[in-house]
Design an enzyme around this catalytic site. Structure first.
Site, mmCIF file in Angstrom:
data_model
loop_
_atom_site.group_PDB
_atom_site.id
_atom_site.type_symbol
_atom_site.label_atom_id
_atom_site.label_comp_id
_atom_site.label_asym_id
_atom_site.label_seq_id
_atom_site.Cartn_x
_atom_site.Cartn_y
_atom_site.Cartn_z
ATOM 1 N N ALA A 60 0.859 -1.181 0.000
ATOM 2 C CA ALA A 60 0.000 0.000 0.000
ATOM 3 C C ALA A 60 0.899 1.236 0.000
ATOM 4 O O ALA A 60 2.078 1.147 0.341
ATOM 5 C CB ALA A 60 -0.865 -0.022 1.248
ATOM 6 N N GLY A 99 0.459 -5.159 0.723
ATOM 7 C CA GLY A 99 -0.698 -5.156 -0.177
ATOM 8 C C GLY A 99 -0.346 -5.686 -1.558
ATOM 9 O O GLY A 99 -1.206 -6.224 -2.261
ATOM 10 N N GLU A 102 -0.589 -9.298 -1.255
ATOM 11 C CA GLU A 102 -2.014 -9.643 -1.083
ATOM 12 C C GLU A 102 -2.747 -9.589 -2.422
ATOM 13 O O GLU A 102 -3.620 -10.404 -2.692
ATOM 14 C CB GLU A 102 -2.665 -8.688 -0.078
ATOM 15 C CG GLU A 102 -2.162 -8.900 1.333
ATOM 16 C CD GLU A 102 -2.748 -7.887 2.296
ATOM 17 O OE1 GLU A 102 -2.409 -6.696 2.178
ATOM 18 O OE2 GLU A 102 -3.548 -8.291 3.147
ATOM 19 N N GLU A 122 3.865 -5.815 7.038
ATOM 20 C CA GLU A 122 3.029 -4.793 7.684
ATOM 21 C C GLU A 122 3.338 -4.637 9.169
ATOM 22 O O GLU A 122 3.288 -3.537 9.718
ATOM 23 C CB GLU A 122 1.546 -5.143 7.528
ATOM 24 C CG GLU A 122 0.964 -4.877 6.140
ATOM 25 C CD GLU A 122 1.131 -6.045 5.178
ATOM 26 O OE1 GLU A 122 1.956 -6.946 5.467
ATOM 27 O OE2 GLU A 122 0.444 -6.063 4.148
HETATM 28 N N1 3HC Z 1 4.597 3.467 0.162
HETATM 29 C C1 3HC Z 1 5.087 4.692 -0.123
HETATM 30 N N2 3HC Z 1 6.381 4.930 -0.385
HETATM 31 C C2 3HC Z 1 7.215 3.876 -0.356
HETATM 32 C C3 3HC Z 1 6.780 2.580 -0.066
HETATM 33 C C4 3HC Z 1 5.403 2.388 0.194
HETATM 34 N N3 3HC Z 1 4.893 1.192 0.449
HETATM 35 N N4 3HC Z 1 7.835 1.746 -0.105
HETATM 36 C C5 3HC Z 1 8.899 2.495 -0.417
HETATM 37 N N5 3HC Z 1 8.530 3.786 -0.576
HETATM 38 C C6 3HC Z 1 9.388 4.911 -0.974
HETATM 39 C C7 3HC Z 1 10.456 5.219 0.058
HETATM 40 O O1 3HC Z 1 9.984 6.105 1.036
HETATM 41 C C8 3HC Z 1 11.549 5.825 -0.805
HETATM 42 O O2 3HC Z 1 11.171 7.152 -1.053
HETATM 43 P P1 3HC Z 1 12.290 8.278 -1.294
HETATM 44 O O3 3HC Z 1 13.064 7.844 -2.490
HETATM 45 O O4 3HC Z 1 11.498 9.521 -1.470
HETATM 46 O O5 3HC Z 1 13.129 8.290 -0.049
HETATM 47 C C9 3HC Z 1 11.431 5.066 -2.111
HETATM 48 O O6 3HC Z 1 10.104 4.499 -2.120
HETATM 49 C C10 3HC Z 1 12.427 3.945 -2.275
HETATM 50 O O7 3HC Z 1 12.392 3.131 -1.112
HETATM 51 P P2 3HC Z 1 13.710 2.500 -0.465
HETATM 52 O O8 3HC Z 1 14.736 3.568 -0.312
HETATM 53 O O9 3HC Z 1 13.283 1.759 0.740
HETATM 54 O O10 3HC Z 1 14.172 1.526 -1.642
HETATM 55 P P3 3HC Z 1 14.835 0.092 -1.551
HETATM 56 O O11 3HC Z 1 15.079 -0.328 -2.952
HETATM 57 O O12 3HC Z 1 15.962 0.106 -0.579
HETATM 58 O O13 3HC Z 1 13.716 -0.863 -0.919
HETATM 59 C C11 3HC Z 1 11.545 -1.836 -0.672
HETATM 60 C C12 3HC Z 1 12.560 -1.139 -1.617
HETATM 61 C C13 3HC Z 1 12.075 -3.208 -0.258
HETATM 62 C C14 3HC Z 1 10.258 -1.979 -1.416
HETATM 63 C C15 3HC Z 1 11.361 -0.962 0.606
HETATM 64 O O14 3HC Z 1 11.066 0.355 0.199
HETATM 65 C C16 3HC Z 1 10.250 -1.405 1.515
HETATM 66 O O15 3HC Z 1 10.446 -2.305 2.309
HETATM 67 N N6 3HC Z 1 9.086 -0.739 1.433
HETATM 68 C C17 3HC Z 1 7.994 -0.942 2.340
HETATM 69 C C18 3HC Z 1 7.268 -2.209 2.075
HETATM 70 C C19 3HC Z 1 6.107 -2.356 3.025
HETATM 71 O O16 3HC Z 1 6.220 -2.166 4.216
HETATM 72 N N7 3HC Z 1 4.944 -2.703 2.471
HETATM 73 C C20 3HC Z 1 3.773 -2.871 3.253
HETATM 74 C C21 3HC Z 1 3.013 -1.580 3.260
HETATM 75 S S1 3HC Z 1 1.583 -1.662 4.301
HETATM 76 C C22 3HC Z 1 0.438 -2.469 3.351
HETATM 77 O O17 3HC Z 1 0.743 -2.895 2.273
HETATM 78 C C23 3HC Z 1 -0.925 -2.581 3.942
HETATM 79 C C24 3HC Z 1 -1.761 -3.594 3.226
HETATM 80 O O18 3HC Z 1 -1.756 -4.805 3.921
HETATM 81 C C25 3HC Z 1 -3.169 -3.135 3.102
#
Ligand code: 3HC
Ligand code: NAI
Length: 699
Positions: A60, A99, A102, A122
């Site tokens: 998400a 997400g 999912e 998450e």
């Molecule tokens: N939403 C918004 N922005 C995100 C994001 C997300 N899910 N994931 C990454 N970004 C952004 C970062 O803030 C960063 O922004 P910036 O360049 O402005 O600083 C940019 O994307 C690149 O991210 P990273 O520097 O972390 O890049 P990496 O290549 O090192 O890592 C990644 C990539 C493994 C995808 C890592 O970003 C990550 O782990 N992201 C989060 C994943 C996550 O937690 N997903 C679950 C979200 S909650 C959800 O999905 C709820 C659902 O169940 C309904």
């Protein structure tokens, strides 16, 4: 266009393009829903969902949390995918997370590049999977494996996901080509939609007792955190309820978590970590210097750990010591550390050998002529450090970066021992350096811009979270720690016992209490440092007399089996020691302090307010770039609970005026100058402003 739809022969291809990580923002959700709807109306036989750029959907859009959800929601999109009358295939490259995974689980088939990984992280954001993850995963892999996967939040490699049954096909090569070939194969085989929602959860002996046992385990493993407990509730619901009821239950728990303070704090830390390495004002045209070979001076506690950090990232390291004996001891310690990692199953024997092979030793400075970066980690003495830097100046090639791991000393003075202060920087690692993720990058007056850019990039390359700090006594982290540690001493002499102080702070969520940390590090370190100071420099004797008395009794902490606590020689289990109470009472008498009962609330507030007040001073002086940087320092370097967001976030949540009043009341009741509210805090409260307002004005 965020989502595009095209036909490739009999296949419908839905392509998502939302850089950098294809997060499921509102536009993406809307686009996917429209494309799935379109695909139902044409003569395509199967639908492939794939992503452009570096990764499949990473989840998400975290920046949308805390705002009203705009429809379609992800559960609505996923329902439409699963309901599709034509088979839908997810084609995964990079990472399918949260997400994103999912959504893939709502597809009827999942294929992935062998380099890909999937996961439901998450929990790391104080959330639970809110779009079917807790209901679909147990149907595919069973309850126990689902609990482990979702409560740990860890990524799973494509190969392992294939073995577990989370995905159906793994290939190497090019994702689109391979996924389309797989889709055609499914059409030829007459494979239709295959919905996980229709699968019964594998029967296994997971009754309510087993769920409770798992909850108890998580109370220890994820101490103080709410989301892991809610995940267990959802998986238990998956066993007890129909799929649709389970989804409704999951969504309501997800919304609750989204609104929780813990999730707000963890999301703050997620973005703060990514913000920290950015240095506004640094010329973007500045290219980092190439770092291919590194040398470390001193193979003690820190030097060895730092060497391992580089070797773990595949960068060759030369360790330099005073003599062969010290070098052998340092290398033996590194070997033992790798052996422990192998015995814990976290590294294969071959990997350990390869990494250790990247670390060579020398006692000759001439061997450092070719290195690109040197990190000095010798004794904390300005004389020794200046000598080392003088020598480095003679032998190192032009353009080599010369860094110090000093904890407190003035990096400008160290730089002045060389003829090239522009190449000198502080690189402050935290113990154990191969484990702790924080790296303070200390910018001295003359440090060149490209040296800062290199340090930031390098920090990320070796898996650290780099944070920029300015020169002052203790930089960001240790400067604040002094205030915090002083409160521990004062609370003790005024009436609290070590167990009460540590108990209050660990219940708040700190990884360890301040006195247990002292015992772990060794009380002799601070003692020796104080010996070098004048009485005036040492400050208020009430803030060190107990520690000094313990050291003088031979109680140096864990290493001597006794410090603030007594330690069992076999198990290292700690227990309160009446001898310590006697020392505290005696010192209180000597200092004329009348001991009283301190409430837990007072103890907690004094420790937190001490950190926060100093944090405001550090911000105002420009020692830290932003409040989030201070939070990252405390979470990654000092065991501050990430689910409380760090001291500055905590202050903002509590309300700056409430914080100001608390500090001011401590100031009035103690009369101590250090409790004077920091000018920046005072100004913000007076103007009814937040730290966010201040940052906005500053930029
Ligand atoms: N939403 C918004 N922005 C995100 C994001 C997300 N899910 N994931 C990454 N970004 C952004 C970062 O803030 C960063 O922004 P910036 O360049 O402005 O600083 C940019 O994307 C690149 O991210 P990273 O520097 O972390 O890049 P990496 O290549 O090192 O890592 C990644 C990539 C493994 C995808 C890592 O970003 C990550 O782990 N992201 C989060 C994943 C996550 O937690 N997903 C679950 C979200 S909650 C959800 O999905 C709820 C659902 O169940 C309904
Ligand atoms: P240590 O005492 O474990 O190791 C220092 C090593 O440097 C010893 O092995 C010694 O033989 C070697 N050494 C001394 N002078 C030398 C010289 N001139 N040339 C080559 N080698 C020399 O010390 P530790 O704990 O590793 O600390 C090193 C530095 O790191 C200090 O500046 C300290 O303040 C800093 N630091 C320490 C942390 C800790 O938790 N121990 C945390 C972060 C920084």
């Amino acid at each position: 266009m965020l989502v595009s739809y095209r036909r490739v022969d009999e296949l419908a291809v839905i392509s998502i393009n939302n850089p950098p990580v294809n997060a499921l923002s509102h536009g993406v959700r809307k686009g996917v829903l429209e494309a799935i709807t379109t695909a139902q109306t044409d003569d395509s036989k199967a639908i492939v969902i794939l992503c452009e750029g570096r990764t499949f959907i990473a989840g998400a859009d975290i920046s949308e949390f805390g705002k009203p959800i705009e429809e379609p929601s992800l559960p609505q999109v996923n329902a439409a995918i699963e309901d599709s009358a034509k088979p839908v295939i997810a084609a995964i490259h990079g990472t399918a997370l949260g997400g994103g995974f999912e959504l893939a689980l709502s597809c009827h088939y999942r294929c992935a590049l062998d380099s890909a990984a999937v996961g439901l992280p998450e929990v790391n954001l104080g959330l639970l999977p809110g779009a079917g993850g807790t209901q679909r995963v147990p149907r595919l892999i069973g309850v126990k494996a689902a609990l482990d996967m979702i409560t740990s939040g860890q990524k799973i490699s494509a190969q392992k996901a294939l073995e577990q049954g989370l995905i159906d096909r793994v290939f190497d090569g090019q994702v689109e080509e391979s996924a389309l070939a797989y889709a055609r194969e499914l059409i030829t085989a007459g494979a239709g939609p295959r919905r996980i929602s229709e699968i019964a959860i594998p029967q296994e002996s997971f009754d309510s007792e087993a769920f409770d046992a798992y909850r108890n385990l998580l109370r220890k493993r994820k101490r103080g955190q709410e989301a892991p407990q809610r995940i267990v509730d959802c998986i238990e619901a998956a066993m007890e309820k129909s799929f649709d009821e389970g989804l409704v239950y999951e969504r309501s728990r997800f919304v609750e978590c989204c609104q929780s303070e813990q999730s707000a704090a963890l999301r703050h830390i997620f973005f703060a970590e990514r913000q920290a390495p950015k240095v506004p004002g640094l010329d973007k045209a500045v290219a980092p210097r190439a770092i291919d070979r590194v040398a470390i001076i001193g193979a003690g506690t820190m030097g060895g750990g730092i060497a391992m950090s580089f070797a773990n990232a595949g960068i060759p390291v030369t360790l330099l010591e005073l003599n062969q004996k010290a070098l052998d001891a340092g290398q033996a310690l590194i070997a033992r550390n790798y052996a422990t990692t192998v015995s814990k199953g976290k590294l294969s024997q071959e990997q350990a050998v390869a990494r250790q092979g990247l670390i060579s030793g020398t006692t000759d400075y001439e061997d450092l002529a070719d290195v690109d970066l040197v990190i000095e980690a010798v004794f904390e003495s300005m004389d020794v450090k200046r000598q080392v830097f003088g020598r480095l100046d003679q032998v190192c090639k032009e353009g080599a970066i010369l860094a110090s791991n000093t904890s407190y000393l003035d990096v400008n003075e160290i730089a002045a021992a060389t003829s090239r202060p522009q190449d000198v920087v502080g690189l402050h690692f935290f113990s154990p350096a191969n484990v702790m993720r924080l790296l303070e990058v200390v910018r001295a007056d003359k440090t060149a811009e490209d040296v800062i850019a290199t340090a930031m990039a390098l920090g990320k390359r070796i898996g650290k979270v780099p944070v920029l700090a300015g020169v002052c006594y203790g930089f960001i982290g240790n400067r604040m720690l002094r205030q915090y540690a002083r409160e521990a001493q004062l609370c003790m002499i005024e009436g609290a016992e070590p167990g009460q102080i540590d108990g209050v702070l660990t219940r708040f969520g700190m990884a360890m209490g301040p006195l247990a940390v002292g015992d772990l590090a060794g009380l002799d370190i601070g003692y020796k440092a104080r010996q070098a100071l004048t009485d005036e420099q040492k400050g208020d004797p009430r803030s060190y007399c107990i520690a000094d008395a313990l050291v003088e009794m031979g109680r140096l902490g864990q290493k001597t089996g006794a410090g603030y606590y007594r330690y069992d020689p076999d198990t290292r289990a700690r227990s309160a020691d009446p001898e310590v109470l006697a020392v505290i009472e005696e010192q209180a008498k000597l200092q004329g302090v009348e001991r009283r009962v301190l409430s837990d609330e007072e103890i907690l507030d004094r420790h937190l307010m001490a950190l926060i007040n100093e944090g405001f001073r550090i911000l105002e002086e420009g020692i830290a770039q932003r409040p989030g940087d201070i939070d990252v320092v405390y979470v990654h370097g000092y065991g501050f609970p990430s689910y409380r967001g760090g001291p500055m976030f905590y202050a903002s949540q509590r309300g700056l005026s409430a914080v100001y009043e608390r500090i001011e009341s401590l100031h009035k009741s103690t009369g101590e100058a250090h409790w004077a509210p920091a000018p920046l805090l005072t100004e913000l409260v007076r103007n009814n402003q937040t730290l966010g307002d201040w940052m906005a004005k500053k930029n």
